[in-house]
Design a protein around this motif. Sequence first.
Motif, mmCIF file in Angstrom:
data_model
loop_
_atom_site.group_PDB
_atom_site.id
_atom_site.type_symbol
_atom_site.label_atom_id
_atom_site.label_comp_id
_atom_site.label_asym_id
_atom_site.label_seq_id
_atom_site.Cartn_x
_atom_site.Cartn_y
_atom_site.Cartn_z
ATOM 1 N N GLY A 174 0.741 -1.370 0.127
ATOM 2 C CA GLY A 174 0.097 0.042 -0.145
ATOM 3 C C GLY A 174 0.690 1.167 0.075
ATOM 4 O O GLY A 174 0.541 2.239 -0.573
ATOM 5 N N CYS A 175 1.964 1.258 0.647
ATOM 6 C CA CYS A 175 2.831 2.461 0.714
ATOM 7 C C CYS A 175 4.206 2.145 -0.450
ATOM 8 O O CYS A 175 4.404 2.968 -1.060
ATOM 9 N N HIS A 176 4.554 0.978 -0.181
ATOM 10 C CA HIS A 176 5.912 0.801 -0.931
ATOM 11 C C HIS A 176 5.747 0.106 -2.311
ATOM 12 O O HIS A 176 6.688 0.096 -3.054
ATOM 13 N N MET A 177 4.345 0.256 -2.829
ATOM 14 C CA MET A 177 3.909 -0.412 -3.962
ATOM 15 C C MET A 177 4.086 -1.998 -4.313
ATOM 16 O O MET A 177 5.213 -2.346 -3.786
ATOM 17 N N ALA A 178 3.468 -2.583 -5.127
ATOM 18 C CA ALA A 178 3.698 -3.898 -5.654
ATOM 19 C C ALA A 178 4.935 -4.010 -6.017
ATOM 20 O O ALA A 178 5.391 -5.609 -5.418
ATOM 21 N N ASP A 179 5.365 -3.242 -6.647
ATOM 22 C CA ASP A 179 6.724 -3.508 -7.332
ATOM 23 C C ASP A 179 7.897 -3.098 -6.441
ATOM 24 O O ASP A 179 9.211 -3.287 -6.766
ATOM 25 N N GLY A 180 7.514 -2.534 -5.235
ATOM 26 C CA GLY A 180 8.715 -2.178 -4.548
ATOM 27 C C GLY A 180 9.285 -0.806 -4.705
ATOM 28 O O GLY A 180 10.306 -0.174 -4.214
ATOM 29 N N ARG A 181 8.579 0.046 -5.573
ATOM 30 C CA ARG A 181 9.179 1.144 -6.314
ATOM 31 C C ARG A 181 9.276 2.462 -5.303
ATOM 32 O O ARG A 181 9.861 3.408 -5.568
ATOM 33 N N GLY A 182 8.400 2.257 -4.282
ATOM 34 C CA GLY A 182 8.056 3.360 -3.357
ATOM 35 C C GLY A 182 7.220 4.279 -3.870
ATOM 36 O O GLY A 182 6.785 4.123 -5.053
ATOM 37 N N ALA A 183 6.667 5.204 -3.334
ATOM 38 C CA ALA A 183 6.127 6.484 -3.764
ATOM 39 C C ALA A 183 6.027 7.620 -3.135
ATOM 40 O O ALA A 183 6.856 7.812 -1.879
ATOM 41 N N GLU A 184 5.666 8.629 -3.552
ATOM 42 C CA GLU A 184 5.573 9.869 -3.204
ATOM 43 C C GLU A 184 4.164 10.668 -3.222
ATOM 44 O O GLU A 184 3.625 10.408 -4.203
ATOM 45 N N GLY A 185 3.684 11.213 -2.307
ATOM 46 C CA GLY A 185 2.375 12.006 -2.342
ATOM 47 C C GLY A 185 1.833 12.670 -0.992
ATOM 48 O O GLY A 185 2.670 13.450 -0.153
ATOM 49 N N ALA A 186 1.189 12.024 -0.433
ATOM 50 C CA ALA A 186 0.790 12.495 1.054
ATOM 51 C C ALA A 186 2.026 12.262 1.992
ATOM 52 O O ALA A 186 2.142 12.916 3.061
ATOM 53 N N GLY A 187 2.793 11.390 1.795
ATOM 54 C CA GLY A 187 4.187 11.227 2.505
ATOM 55 C C GLY A 187 5.105 10.644 1.443
ATOM 56 O O GLY A 187 4.896 10.452 0.442
ATOM 57 N N ALA A 188 6.462 10.342 1.939
ATOM 58 C CA ALA A 188 7.488 9.741 1.187
ATOM 59 C C ALA A 188 7.461 8.367 1.472
ATOM 60 O O ALA A 188 8.048 8.065 2.761
ATOM 61 N N TYR A 189 7.540 7.317 0.872
ATOM 62 C CA TYR A 189 7.384 5.752 1.109
ATOM 63 C C TYR A 189 8.853 5.411 0.089
ATOM 64 O O TYR A 189 8.668 5.246 -1.126
ATOM 65 N N PRO A 190 9.933 5.094 0.901
ATOM 66 C CA PRO A 190 11.201 4.470 0.130
ATOM 67 C C PRO A 190 11.031 3.227 -0.685
ATOM 68 O O PRO A 190 10.232 2.511 -0.289
ATOM 69 N N PRO A 191 11.718 3.315 -1.876
ATOM 70 C CA PRO A 191 11.898 1.887 -2.570
ATOM 71 C C PRO A 191 12.447 0.920 -1.758
ATOM 72 O O PRO A 191 13.418 1.100 -1.157
ATOM 73 N N LEU A 192 11.758 -0.121 -2.131
ATOM 74 C CA LEU A 192 12.589 -1.295 -1.392
ATOM 75 C C LEU A 192 13.140 -2.309 -2.607
ATOM 76 O O LEU A 192 13.957 -2.981 -2.289
ATOM 77 N N ALA A 193 12.670 -1.782 -3.839
ATOM 78 C CA ALA A 193 13.362 -2.857 -4.796
ATOM 79 C C ALA A 193 14.619 -2.268 -5.211
ATOM 80 O O ALA A 193 14.931 -0.933 -5.044
ATOM 81 N N ASN A 194 15.552 -3.222 -5.619
ATOM 82 C CA ASN A 194 16.997 -2.617 -5.934
ATOM 83 C C ASN A 194 17.705 -1.701 -4.935
ATOM 84 O O ASN A 194 17.967 -0.860 -5.358
ATOM 85 N N SER A 195 17.416 -2.288 -3.810
ATOM 86 C CA SER A 195 17.742 -1.137 -2.463
ATOM 87 C C SER A 195 18.722 -1.558 -1.574
ATOM 88 O O SER A 195 18.671 -2.733 -0.957
#
Length: 131
Positions: A49-70
């Motif tokens: 929900g925050c880190h996205m299904a593919d782990g790429r992270g997201a920015e919007g109401a907050g910053a959710y760091p990527p977990l993919a290739n991390s």
Amino acid sequence: MKTILTAATLIATLAVSGAAVAQDFVQSGTTPTLPQREGQAIYNAVCSGCHMADGRGAEGAGAYPPLANSDFVESPDAVIAWVLNGYRAMPPLGSIMDDEQVAEVVNYVRHNLGNSYEGSSTAADVQAMRE
């Protein structure tokens, strides 16, 4: 006007993605922990929900760091601690997952999403970090 459209787009995106995640996050009334037992299922129910299904992270109401290739998830002990206790804006999840579930989701993140770190965490590793 641009701000209103941007906000409406963000809300619509979160509503659509949140509905799928919320559906996966259904808890049974018979157990205090999540019903999902496998790492990917736990990730999809709780983390995506925050880190996205593919782990790429997201920015919007907050910053959710990527977990993919991390490099952020290289240390299994750090990831276990974040799942158990939370990290920055991430809430603690240790109360809704048993030790095996935590190990499963930590291993999923460290071995998938473009990551291929060595070693696997066990329920005993998680239990030791809870103490």
